[in-house]
Design a protein around this motif. Structure first.
Motif, mmCIF file in Angstrom:
data_model
loop_
_atom_site.group_PDB
_atom_site.id
_atom_site.type_symbol
_atom_site.label_atom_id
_atom_site.label_comp_id
_atom_site.label_asym_id
_atom_site.label_seq_id
_atom_site.Cartn_x
_atom_site.Cartn_y
_atom_site.Cartn_z
ATOM 1 N N THR A 101 8.384 30.817 23.565
ATOM 2 C CA THR A 101 8.639 31.779 22.500
ATOM 3 C C THR A 101 10.091 32.253 22.606
ATOM 4 N N ASP A 102 10.653 32.609 21.484
ATOM 5 C CA ASP A 102 12.043 33.077 21.413
ATOM 6 C C ASP A 102 12.018 34.470 20.803
ATOM 7 N N SER A 103 12.278 35.500 21.620
ATOM 8 C CA SER A 103 12.182 36.892 21.173
ATOM 9 C C SER A 103 10.801 37.181 20.592
ATOM 10 N N GLY A 104 9.785 36.601 21.206
ATOM 11 C CA GLY A 104 8.411 36.843 20.782
ATOM 12 C C GLY A 104 7.939 35.950 19.652
ATOM 13 N N LEU A 105 8.792 35.072 19.150
ATOM 14 C CA LEU A 105 8.435 34.200 18.024
ATOM 15 C C LEU A 105 8.198 32.780 18.518
ATOM 16 N N ALA A 106 7.013 32.261 18.249
ATOM 17 C CA ALA A 106 6.697 30.869 18.582
ATOM 18 C C ALA A 106 7.157 29.970 17.444
ATOM 19 N N SER A 107 7.297 28.687 17.739
ATOM 20 C CA SER A 107 7.780 27.744 16.731
ATOM 21 C C SER A 107 6.766 26.633 16.503
ATOM 22 N N ARG A 108 6.811 26.074 15.313
ATOM 23 C CA ARG A 108 5.963 24.938 14.966
ATOM 24 C C ARG A 108 6.663 23.628 15.317
ATOM 25 N N GLY A 109 5.867 22.614 15.632
ATOM 26 C CA GLY A 109 6.423 21.287 15.832
ATOM 27 C C GLY A 109 7.255 21.142 17.085
ATOM 28 N N ARG A 110 6.912 21.858 18.153
ATOM 29 C CA ARG A 110 7.698 21.803 19.392
ATOM 30 C C ARG A 110 7.342 20.574 20.217
ATOM 31 N N LEU A 111 8.270 20.146 21.044
ATOM 32 C CA LEU A 111 8.059 18.955 21.863
ATOM 33 C C LEU A 111 7.122 19.253 23.030
ATOM 34 N N PHE A 112 7.508 20.202 23.877
ATOM 35 C CA PHE A 112 6.653 20.684 24.957
ATOM 36 C C PHE A 112 6.091 22.046 24.568
ATOM 37 N N THR A 113 5.139 22.522 25.341
ATOM 38 C CA THR A 113 4.660 23.893 25.191
ATOM 39 C C THR A 113 4.700 24.542 26.561
ATOM 40 N N ALA A 114 5.562 25.541 26.726
ATOM 41 C CA ALA A 114 5.702 26.245 28.006
ATOM 42 C C ALA A 114 5.175 27.664 27.840
ATOM 43 N N LEU A 115 4.330 28.085 28.763
ATOM 44 C CA LEU A 115 3.672 29.379 28.667
ATOM 45 C C LEU A 115 4.005 30.248 29.876
ATOM 46 N N PRO A 116 4.150 31.561 29.668
ATOM 47 C CA PRO A 116 4.442 32.460 30.791
ATOM 48 C C PRO A 116 3.234 32.618 31.699
ATOM 49 N N LYS A 117 3.494 32.931 32.956
ATOM 50 C CA LYS A 117 2.422 33.105 33.938
ATOM 51 C C LYS A 117 2.816 34.210 34.915
ATOM 52 N N GLY A 118 1.904 35.110 35.180
ATOM 53 C CA GLY A 118 2.154 36.127 36.197
ATOM 54 C C GLY A 118 2.851 37.363 35.667
ATOM 55 N N ASN A 119 3.558 38.031 36.562
ATOM 56 C CA ASN A 119 4.221 39.302 36.262
ATOM 57 C C ASN A 119 5.092 39.203 35.019
ATOM 58 N N VAL A 120 4.890 40.113 34.061
ATOM 59 C CA VAL A 120 5.576 40.036 32.777
ATOM 60 C C VAL A 120 7.086 40.212 32.914
ATOM 61 N N TYR A 121 7.527 40.988 33.915
ATOM 62 C CA TYR A 121 8.957 41.200 34.104
ATOM 63 C C TYR A 121 9.650 39.961 34.658
ATOM 64 N N LEU A 122 8.896 39.129 35.356
ATOM 65 C CA LEU A 122 9.450 37.890 35.905
ATOM 66 C C LEU A 122 9.237 36.707 34.967
ATOM 67 N N SER A 123 8.097 36.666 34.285
ATOM 68 C CA SER A 123 7.791 35.540 33.399
ATOM 69 C C SER A 123 8.382 35.712 32.009
ATOM 70 N N GLY A 124 8.648 36.957 31.619
ATOM 71 C CA GLY A 124 9.108 37.236 30.261
ATOM 72 C C GLY A 124 7.992 37.582 29.315
ATOM 73 N N GLY A 125 6.753 37.239 29.699
ATOM 74 C CA GLY A 125 5.605 37.574 28.873
ATOM 75 C C GLY A 125 5.702 37.003 27.477
ATOM 76 N N ARG A 126 5.242 37.762 26.516
ATOM 77 C CA ARG A 126 5.234 37.322 25.124
ATOM 78 C C ARG A 126 6.640 37.110 24.573
ATOM 79 N N THR A 127 7.618 37.822 25.134
ATOM 80 C CA THR A 127 8.990 37.694 24.653
ATOM 81 C C THR A 127 9.538 36.296 24.876
ATOM 82 N N GLY A 128 9.170 35.672 25.983
ATOM 83 C CA GLY A 128 9.722 34.367 26.331
ATOM 84 C C GLY A 128 10.721 34.499 27.462
ATOM 85 N N PRO A 129 11.436 33.430 27.788
ATOM 86 C CA PRO A 129 12.380 33.447 28.904
ATOM 87 C C PRO A 129 13.416 34.569 28.832
#
Length: 310
Positions: A241-269
């Motif tokens: 996700t980019d600033s909390g926005l997911a995109s259609r037609g992506r090549l890979f799908t990467a998902l956050p895991k664990g602590n939101v402050y370290l993973s980025g949570g819904r916001t993304g990297p």
């Protein structure tokens, strides 16, 4: 007083620019909404859930949204350039090394976003889903997202580090102007669905880091290239996700895991504290790779003045 040694004072130029941009934005927005409601109400209805973050964003939506903002900016920029009797390209779009800087920015934008993804993956705060089978549709989506990412980068870099930065620099100095615009850039991301305080702060920090490339190169092209590759890698290649926005037609799908402050949570990297490590490294990279341009080029105020129009 309206006039100074160089004609219209900086504050008045910025005010005229902002007022004209606001009026044109509202006018064109109303016109476009009425046109879509009359000609394509279904298409307009489909845009609402994408804008709210309830549905993944398509490259067409991204191009329409930022294309509209870009049109407003370019129209007002053309008027201000004529008013100030300067060339249209004098506010960050000139430079004989545009292609070199743009391609260099593209390369490093992908590398630094990949470094951020690597940090998240190695630390166990990001996991990859199954990659869909390669197809012409998926590859075509990559091309469309490349165009959309370029449009987003060109629009945002010009809006926040184009006319306003090059004009304010002459009134209050480069870094005070860059700091002010970085704060505005961070706050502007608050309208995105799924943003967090870390995400907003990282957007402002990014703006300051990228301003360093403008201080060295006297143009926006390295920043545009970097921004394009960063967004493309984030939205399409790695599929975060980019600033909390997911995109259609992506090549890979990467998902956050664990602590939101370290993973980025819904916001993304960009919502992870790891982003500050990568951005600090980007600042060092800019200083290392672009330092020769600063010694070779004219100062920013001279670049902003440009050549008079005849």
């Amino acid at each position: 007083m309206l006039l100074g040694n160089e004609g219209l004072r900086t504050g008045w130029r910025v005010l005229i620019f902002l007022v004209c941009a606001a009026l044109l934005f509202v006018g064109l927005h109303l016109l476009l909404n009425h046109a879509l409601m009359a000609l394509a109400p279904g298409f307009l209805a489909a845009l609402v859930p994408m804008a709210s973050g309830k549905e993944p964003m398509s490259p067409a939506f991204a191009m329409l949204n930022d294309g509209f903002l870009l049109l407003v900016y370019l129209l007002v920029l053309a008027g201000m350039a004529r008013l100030e009797r300067r060339r249209f390209t004098s506010f960050g779009l000139n430079g004989s090394r545009a292609w070199r800087h743009g391609l260099s920015g593209l390369f490093w934008g992908f590398v630094m976003l990949s470094a951020l993804i690597g940090l998240l993956y190695v630390s166990g705060h990001l996991v990859f889903g199954r990659m869909p089978p390669l197809s012409l549709t998926l590859l075509g989506s990559g091309v469309l997202w490349a165009i959309a990412s370029l449009m987003i980068a060109f629009t945002e870099e010009n809006l926040f580090r184009g006319y306003l930065l090059f004009t304010l620099e002459r009134g209050i100095g480069f870094w005070p102007a860059a700091l002010l615009l970085a704060a505005l850039f961070g706050m502007a991301h608050g309208t995105n669905a799924g943003e967090t305080p870390i995400g907003l702060f990282s957007a402002g920090f990014y703006a300051l880091v990228i301003a360093l490339s403008i201080a060295y190169t006297r143009s926006l092209w390295w920043a545009i290239g970097f921004h394009t590759a960063w967004d493309w890698a984030e939205s399409y290649f790695y599929g975060t996700t980019d600033s909390g926005l997911a995109s259609r037609g992506r090549l890979f799908t990467a998902l956050p895991k664990g602590n939101v402050y370290l993973s980025g949570g819904r916001t993304g990297p960009e919502g992870s504290v790891f982003v500050f490590v990568v951005l600090a490294a980007t600042a060092a990279l800019i200083a290392w790779t672009l330092r020769c341009d600063r010694r070779a080029g004219p100062d920013l105020a001279a670049a902003a003045q440009g050549s008079p129009m005849h």
